[in-house]
Design an enzyme around this catalytic site. Structure first.
Site, short mmCIF file in Angstrom:
data_model
loop_
_atom_site.label_atom_id
_atom_site.label_comp_id
_atom_site.label_asym_id
_atom_site.label_seq_id
_atom_site.Cartn_x
_atom_site.Cartn_y
_atom_site.Cartn_z
N LYS A 79 0.84 -1.20 0.00
CA LYS A 79 0.00 0.00 0.00
C LYS A 79 0.88 1.25 0.00
O LYS A 79 0.59 2.22 -0.70
CB LYS A 79 -0.90 0.00 1.25
CG LYS A 79 -1.61 1.32 1.50
CD LYS A 79 -2.29 1.38 2.85
CE LYS A 79 -1.49 2.05 3.93
NZ LYS A 79 -1.39 3.51 3.85
N ASN A 80 1.95 1.21 0.81
CA ASN A 80 2.81 2.40 0.93
C ASN A 80 3.59 2.67 -0.35
O ASN A 80 4.00 3.80 -0.60
CB ASN A 80 3.79 2.23 2.10
CG ASN A 80 3.07 2.33 3.44
OD1 ASN A 80 1.93 2.78 3.50
ND2 ASN A 80 3.71 1.90 4.50
N ASP A 88 4.86 0.04 11.78
CA ASP A 88 3.61 -0.63 11.39
C ASP A 88 3.55 -2.08 11.85
O ASP A 88 2.49 -2.70 11.79
CB ASP A 88 3.44 -0.59 9.86
CG ASP A 88 3.23 0.83 9.36
OD1 ASP A 88 2.09 1.28 9.35
OD2 ASP A 88 4.23 1.48 8.99
N ASP A 101 -4.31 8.03 8.88
CA ASP A 101 -4.63 7.48 10.19
C ASP A 101 -4.21 8.44 11.31
O ASP A 101 -3.20 9.11 11.20
CB ASP A 101 -3.91 6.14 10.36
CG ASP A 101 -4.49 5.08 9.45
OD1 ASP A 101 -5.68 5.19 9.13
OD2 ASP A 101 -3.78 4.17 9.05
N ARG A 158 -2.54 10.76 2.73
CA ARG A 158 -1.34 11.61 2.71
C ARG A 158 -0.88 11.93 1.28
O ARG A 158 0.13 12.59 1.11
CB ARG A 158 -0.20 10.87 3.42
CG ARG A 158 -0.50 10.43 4.82
CD ARG A 158 -0.37 11.53 5.81
NE ARG A 158 0.94 12.15 5.79
CZ ARG A 158 1.21 13.33 6.33
NH1 ARG A 158 0.25 14.02 6.91
NH2 ARG A 158 2.42 13.84 6.29
N VAL A 218 8.66 6.34 16.40
CA VAL A 218 8.46 6.96 15.09
C VAL A 218 7.28 7.94 15.10
O VAL A 218 7.39 9.07 14.64
CB VAL A 218 8.29 5.88 14.00
CG1 VAL A 218 8.07 6.51 12.63
CG2 VAL A 218 9.51 4.96 13.97
#
Length: 433
Positions: A24-25, A306, A118, A94, A328
């Protein structure tokens, strides 16, 4: 849309095979980068996640053609570029901020609405905007969004105060067509960032990855379309390995190379997991039970932020007290109340526990957690605040006593490839409601 819920009954050990797609990223960033090519670009092995549809809709609004079919995305510039991302996309993810640089190259101006994503803590856009200003962009911020103008962007030296993934990607996608040389110091080096750099290189960009988090980019006049196969999602791979361990089963994960999981594998092995790893798949089981651990998240190649959400549920299955230190994002533990409601014995603290002092050590950010295992979990009715929380709640529900109802499952579907089908195939009793 938010009303959709999953009803989950504990159904014993989860077993079976899961094939992970591109991350996804990575996929949405590659889609933005493809805007810059003069010909069509194709992304293979794309996941079916909400993020893809959202990014495609924004690109279409800008006059970019997008075609999506069965894990393949083709992107090509249209005859006219419209430099405004519509305000209806305010706060959804984002991605708009990453479109600023490319739009300045294509149209000389840009407007993007305020970013969202999120609720895991402030993900400031100031790194992005300061970098663009130093490359010659004029930028105005107001409550609606960000307006930018530039006649010609030029290379410069940029030192990032923190190795931000998003800011590194913004600079990469802007510097490739800027005049002259750009040097990024303190760059993020996550696999997804390197993957994006390799894709831009295929498009004709001049990029050098140097030691000590330095990236050197020499601007070129134009980029062409390119084609790439997206590497497997390391968050998804880890999540399903943990799903097997949490339930006392074993999930075999295909499609994610071992080098993307190296720190995760050792972390789980220290807790008592036993691995079987080949070039095609990897699997984890814990026939002798699990031990408590202390884990600190960090930028790559450290333990990924994550990964900590599924890990937190695994901690409740391990004998003793485990500690997690998140370094983070300051609000990453926003999902803990949902797990507490299901009986997970978790306490959160503002102190730095389980690792050296981090950049949140003098703040009120609750960024450390102590977890007691083995916790007795119970079914509950919970609303999910974000993507990773969603997945961890499914894991908790899989070993809870009684039925659980999870609301806001659109979050899970925004970030994971067909999670309902994947969990069903592993033997989880799950139905939509």
């Amino acid at each position: 849309m938010n009303e959709e819920a999953w009803h989950i009954e504990p159904s014993g050990p989860l077993r079976g095979d899961v094939e992970v797609r591109g991350s996804k990223n990575a996929v949405s960033k590659h889609m933005v980068a493809a805007m810059l090519g003069t010909g069509p670009s194709t992304l293979h092995n794309a996941p079916e996640v909400g993020e893809v549809g959202l990014t495609a809709a924004m690109l279409e609004a800008l006059g970019i053609h997008v075609e999506i079919s069965d894990g393949e995305i083709t992107i090509e510039q249209g005859p006219e570029i419209r430099p405004r991302v519509p305000e209806k996309y305010t706060g959804l993810n984002r991605i708009p901020i990453l479109m600023l640089g490319p739009l300045l190259h294509l149209a000389g101006e840009a407007f993007v609405p305020m970013v969202g994503g999120d609720p895991i803590g402030r993900r400031p856009v100031n790194f992005h905007l300061e970098a663009l200003r130093s490359m010659g962009a004029e930028i105005i911020e107001d409550e609606n969004g960000i307006t930018a103008k530039a006649t010609r962007l030029h290379g410069t030296r940029i030192t990032l105060p923190y190795p931000s993934v998003g800011a590194t990607e913004t600079i990469l996608m802007t510097a490739v067509l800027a005049e002259g040389k750009t040097v990024i110091k303190g760059a993020a080096m996550e696999p997804e960032v390197v993957e994006l750099a390799l894709f831009l290189q295929r498009m004709g960009a001049m990029i050098e990855l140097s030691p000590d988090r330095r990236i050197v980019i020499e601007g070129v006049d134009r980029l062409r379309g390119a084609s790439t196969w997206l590497a497997g999602d390391r968050i998804e791979a880890f999540s399903y390995l943990v799903a097997g361990l949490v339930t006392g089963g074993e999930v075999r994960v295909h499609g994610c190379p071992q080098d993307r999981l190296v720190t995760a594998i050792t972390t789980l092995a220290r807790m008592g997991a036993q691995f079987d790893i080949t070039d095609d798949w990897l699997t984890a089981s814990a026939p002798d039970g699990l031990r408590a651990a202390a884990v600190q998240t960090d930028t790559h190649p450290g333990f990924m932020t994550d990964w900590q959400t599924p890990l937190m549920v695994l901690f409740t299955r391990a004998e003793g007290m485990s500690v997690l230190h998140e370094t983070v994002f300051e609000n990453r533990l926003v999902y803990v109340p949902a797990l507490q409601k299901m009986g997970c014995e978790i306490e959160v603290f503002a102190q730095c526990l389980g690792g050296p002092a981090c950049r949140y050590h003098d703040t009120n950010a609750k960024h450390s957690a102590v977890v007691r295992g083995v916790s007795k979990l119970r079914g509950a009715d919970v609303t999910l605040p974000d993507i990773r929380a969603g997945f961890s709640a499914v894991l908790a529900a899989a070993v809870a006593d009684g039925t659980s109802t999870l609301r806001g499952v659109n979050h899970i579907e925004r970030g994971y490839h067909r999670p309902f089908e994947q969990f069903t195939s592993l033997g989880l009793k799950i139905r939509r409601g």
